[in-house]
Design a protein around this motif. Structure first.
Motif, PDB file in Angstrom:
ATOM      1  N   ILE A 245       9.810  -5.507   5.418  1.00  0.00           N
ATOM      2  CA  ILE A 245       9.602  -4.121   4.974  1.00  0.00           C
ATOM      3  C   ILE A 245      10.587  -3.787   3.855  1.00  0.00           C
ATOM      4  O   ILE A 245      10.214  -3.230   2.818  1.00  0.00           O
ATOM      5  CB  ILE A 245       9.746  -3.161   6.172  1.00  0.00           C
ATOM      6  CG1 ILE A 245       8.560  -3.355   7.131  1.00  0.00           C
ATOM      7  CG2 ILE A 245       9.849  -1.701   5.701  1.00  0.00           C
ATOM      8  CD1 ILE A 245       8.754  -2.732   8.494  1.00  0.00           C
TER       9      ILE A 245
ATOM     10  N   ILE B  79       9.545  -5.515   0.673  1.00  0.00           N
ATOM     11  CA  ILE B  79       8.426  -4.830   0.005  1.00  0.00           C
ATOM     12  C   ILE B  79       8.967  -3.656  -0.813  1.00  0.00           C
ATOM     13  O   ILE B  79       8.565  -3.443  -1.960  1.00  0.00           O
ATOM     14  CB  ILE B  79       7.378  -4.373   1.043  1.00  0.00           C
ATOM     15  CG1 ILE B  79       6.654  -5.586   1.624  1.00  0.00           C
ATOM     16  CG2 ILE B  79       6.374  -3.389   0.423  1.00  0.00           C
ATOM     17  CD1 ILE B  79       5.784  -5.286   2.837  1.00  0.00           C
ATOM     18  N   GLN B  80       9.902  -2.910  -0.231  1.00  0.00           N
ATOM     19  CA  GLN B  80      10.502  -1.796  -0.980  1.00  0.00           C
ATOM     20  C   GLN B  80      11.213  -2.301  -2.229  1.00  0.00           C
ATOM     21  O   GLN B  80      11.035  -1.767  -3.329  1.00  0.00           O
ATOM     22  CB  GLN B  80      11.493  -1.046  -0.092  1.00  0.00           C
ATOM     23  CG  GLN B  80      10.845  -0.324   1.072  1.00  0.00           C
ATOM     24  CD  GLN B  80      11.872   0.357   1.963  1.00  0.00           C
ATOM     25  OE1 GLN B  80      12.899  -0.230   2.305  1.00  0.00           O
ATOM     26  NE2 GLN B  80      11.600   1.584   2.352  1.00  0.00           N
TER      27      GLN B  80
ATOM     28  N   SER C 238       8.938  -3.779  -4.941  1.00  0.00           N
ATOM     29  CA  SER C 238       8.115  -2.727  -5.571  1.00  0.00           C
ATOM     30  C   SER C 238       8.821  -2.128  -6.780  1.00  0.00           C
ATOM     31  O   SER C 238       8.173  -1.563  -7.665  1.00  0.00           O
ATOM     32  CB  SER C 238       7.807  -1.609  -4.568  1.00  0.00           C
ATOM     33  OG  SER C 238       6.990  -2.083  -3.529  1.00  0.00           O
TER      34      SER C 238
ATOM     35  N   ALA D  63       5.459  -5.895  -5.805  1.00  0.00           N
ATOM     36  CA  ALA D  63       5.340  -5.956  -4.351  1.00  0.00           C
ATOM     37  C   ALA D  63       4.495  -7.158  -3.939  1.00  0.00           C
ATOM     38  O   ALA D  63       3.717  -7.684  -4.733  1.00  0.00           O
ATOM     39  CB  ALA D  63       4.688  -4.679  -3.839  1.00  0.00           C
ATOM     40  N   PRO D  64       4.652  -7.590  -2.684  1.00  0.00           N
ATOM     41  CA  PRO D  64       3.804  -8.673  -2.193  1.00  0.00           C
ATOM     42  C   PRO D  64       2.319  -8.314  -2.300  1.00  0.00           C
ATOM     43  O   PRO D  64       1.951  -7.143  -2.324  1.00  0.00           O
ATOM     44  CB  PRO D  64       4.209  -8.802  -0.720  1.00  0.00           C
ATOM     45  CG  PRO D  64       5.571  -8.211  -0.629  1.00  0.00           C
ATOM     46  CD  PRO D  64       5.596  -7.114  -1.655  1.00  0.00           C
ATOM     47  N   VAL D  65       1.481  -9.355  -2.335  1.00  0.00           N
ATOM     48  CA  VAL D  65       0.033  -9.137  -2.300  1.00  0.00           C
ATOM     49  C   VAL D  65      -0.518  -9.320  -0.890  1.00  0.00           C
ATOM     50  O   VAL D  65      -1.637  -8.916  -0.600  1.00  0.00           O
ATOM     51  CB  VAL D  65      -0.722 -10.079  -3.264  1.00  0.00           C
ATOM     52  CG1 VAL D  65      -0.344  -9.760  -4.714  1.00  0.00           C
ATOM     53  CG2 VAL D  65      -0.438 -11.544  -2.956  1.00  0.00           C
ATOM     54  N   HIS D  66       0.285  -9.909   0.006  1.00  0.00           N
ATOM     55  CA  HIS D  66      -0.217 -10.154   1.354  1.00  0.00           C
ATOM     56  C   HIS D  66       0.965 -10.381   2.294  1.00  0.00           C
ATOM     57  O   HIS D  66       2.057 -10.766   1.857  1.00  0.00           O
ATOM     58  CB  HIS D  66      -1.148 -11.379   1.367  1.00  0.00           C
ATOM     59  CG  HIS D  66      -1.906 -11.524   2.642  1.00  0.00           C
ATOM     60  ND1 HIS D  66      -3.008 -10.758   2.947  1.00  0.00           N
ATOM     61  CD2 HIS D  66      -1.704 -12.319   3.727  1.00  0.00           C
ATOM     62  CE1 HIS D  66      -3.458 -11.089   4.150  1.00  0.00           C
ATOM     63  NE2 HIS D  66      -2.672 -12.033   4.641  1.00  0.00           N
ATOM     64  N   ILE D  67       0.693 -10.145   3.569  1.00  0.00           N
ATOM     65  CA  ILE D  67       1.719 -10.376   4.589  1.00  0.00           C
ATOM     66  C   ILE D  67       1.047 -10.745   5.901  1.00  0.00           C
ATOM     67  O   ILE D  67       0.028 -10.167   6.275  1.00  0.00           O
ATOM     68  CB  ILE D  67       2.612  -9.116   4.746  1.00  0.00           C
ATOM     69  CG1 ILE D  67       3.706  -9.325   5.809  1.00  0.00           C
ATOM     70  CG2 ILE D  67       1.800  -7.875   5.048  1.00  0.00           C
ATOM     71  CD1 ILE D  67       4.753  -8.216   5.845  1.00  0.00           C
ATOM     72  N   GLY D  68       1.565 -11.752   6.528  1.00  0.00           N
ATOM     73  CA  GLY D  68       1.282 -11.962   7.943  1.00  0.00           C
ATOM     74  C   GLY D  68       0.078 -12.791   8.340  1.00  0.00           C
ATOM     75  O   GLY D  68       0.122 -13.427   9.389  1.00  0.00           O
TER      76      GLY D  68
ATOM     77  N   ILE E  51      12.983   1.907 -10.761  1.00  0.00           N
ATOM     78  CA  ILE E  51      13.758   3.017 -10.183  1.00  0.00           C
ATOM     79  C   ILE E  51      15.007   2.451  -9.548  1.00  0.00           C
ATOM     80  O   ILE E  51      15.075   1.285  -9.220  1.00  0.00           O
ATOM     81  CB  ILE E  51      12.986   3.828  -9.122  1.00  0.00           C
ATOM     82  CG1 ILE E  51      12.366   2.893  -8.072  1.00  0.00           C
ATOM     83  CG2 ILE E  51      11.928   4.678  -9.772  1.00  0.00           C
ATOM     84  CD1 ILE E  51      11.840   3.630  -6.881  1.00  0.00           C
TER      85      ILE E  51
END
Lengths: 272, 272
Positions: A183, A186-187, A190, A198-203, A272
């Protein structure tokens, strides 16, 4: 005693910035992998194509910004990419190159001055080294870094948006992480849309056409532990794979791991 | 023909903002669930405690911002929370309340004017309705909304940071999502740190002490399909559960689903 894959510590620490690393490559002193060279400075994948294909490739990049994030493009025939470094020559400043004719690898020189042509355009594509620095700074362990191996990569069932002769599946890199780290990752990633974001897929690897997580298509396999999820990012190998599929008459790329080290800092690419 | 759980459409659409909804609750016209009431306006969980416990509870909230995000606190004895609405009376403006003595539920009135005391402090805690609006606007399906059921919630093995008598496990809400939607949801909810923020977990329920995903501790169960991951957010039920564990002499909370509707807009709580 020393492996040819490991650089002497003195050599690594002498490249205090991107410019120093490029000058060393230009002089022929730096000929290997650029991992850990000039920490904090952006490294890029290189693709050089004839001008006749440039418009198609630019459209491909525009349509596939996560796989093919362009951070610099030369003027036709020019070996300069001033936005990435004023004293920068794409024909001499990478440690090693690959020369392709009709999709076949024909040479792996340390300079491409002899291959350069007036109709070539250089494309520099962002690389996950940039966001990996932020992940490590945030205390998120990266197993391939800990193992000293190449990041794990897979060809997926996710299609790229085609443009001209360029088409093919998205290639992803995979990093196993505990869910809370995933998580946070991903932040963090991003914040870096210019370098895959950000990732394109997870899990769920099978949902993107990965039949066996233990058998990557590129790079080295890495363990995914029971308390971890595989996290997948679009990868700069995608455009290389797409170019190989298109079999252009002539192309130049960097050799795997031997990237263009720029004057831009990783932190400049955080939105940012 | 009409279920008592469904409000007539005319009633829903008449609450065009938070103030109108509060006035309706004050007049006794709005007595049920506030889901879909005054869309776009922030709704909050209410906890009212004696002043003697206020300092402990404030420390608990400070230490557990994801579970217990305070969006408003009254002056001791006051029924006003002006930062959430100038014409706002926490003793009359919620559709339904619960009265607790020593941890036991003793009444479910539609006003707590008769129970009010000069030593009470009202705490208003952010609610996931705020970020759910942004998720739905982004086109991310929320199954509990589609099913018209309560969000699925679990008591976890993640401990809260204790303060005074307040301690106990984190309660999480769970929303099943396809991996790409889960990544987007992590980005979107990261923008709302004041209302639970990013998820605390994804994908491996057993790692946070959830033995059976089909058996939630609160709310309604919801299907997690094979192409989905369960995504877990810290939940405002955590402070309610923690207060119940602490068994204060006296406490007032909102009745489940019957929230305080404020004058603040959901969009105000996005940090970027």
């Amino acid at each position: 005693m020393s492996s040819p894959l490991r650089k002497p510590l003195a050599q690594i620490s002498s490249y205090r910035n991107g410019h120093a690393a490029r000058l060393a490559a230009r002089r022929g002193e730096l000929t290997g992998n650029t991992a850990a060279v000039a920490p904090g400075y952006v490294q890029g994948n290189l693709c050089v194509l004839p001008q006749a294909l440039a418009s198609d490739f630019l459209r491909f990049a525009q349509r596939n910004p996560k796989s093919c994030p362009l951070i610099g493009v030369s003027e036709p025939g020019s070996r300069a990419v001033p936005e990435l470094g004023l004293d920068l020559d794409v024909a001499t400043d990478l440690p090693r190159y690959r020369i392709w004719r009709g999709g076949e690898l024909i040479d792996e020189p340390s300079s491409v001055e002899d291959y350069w042509r007036d109709d070539l355009v250089a494309f520099v594509i962002g690389c996950s080294f940039t966001f990996e620095e932020s992940l490590m700074t945030a205390g998120i362990p990266l197993r391939h870094v800990a193992c000293g191996s190449n990041v794990t990569m897979y060809r997926t069932s996710i299609p790229t948006e085609p443009a001209g002769p360029f088409h093919g599946p998205m290639v992803v890199s995979m990093r196993p992480m505990k869910p809370a780290d995933a998580i946070r990752a991903i932040q963090i990633t991003s914040r870096f849309p210019a370098v895959h974001g950000a990732p394109v897929h997870i899990g769920l690897p099978e949902a993107i056409g990965i039949a066996d997580i233990a058998k990557p298509d590129y790079g080295d396999p890495v363990e995914v532990r029971p308390d971890e999820l595989p996290v997948f990012w679009a990868c700069g190998v995608t455009p290389q794979s797409v170019i190989a599929t298109a079999k252009p008459d002539f192309a130049i790329t960097h050799a795997p791991g031997a990237m263009l080290v720029t004057d831009r800092r990783n932190t400049e690419y955080a939105v940012i």
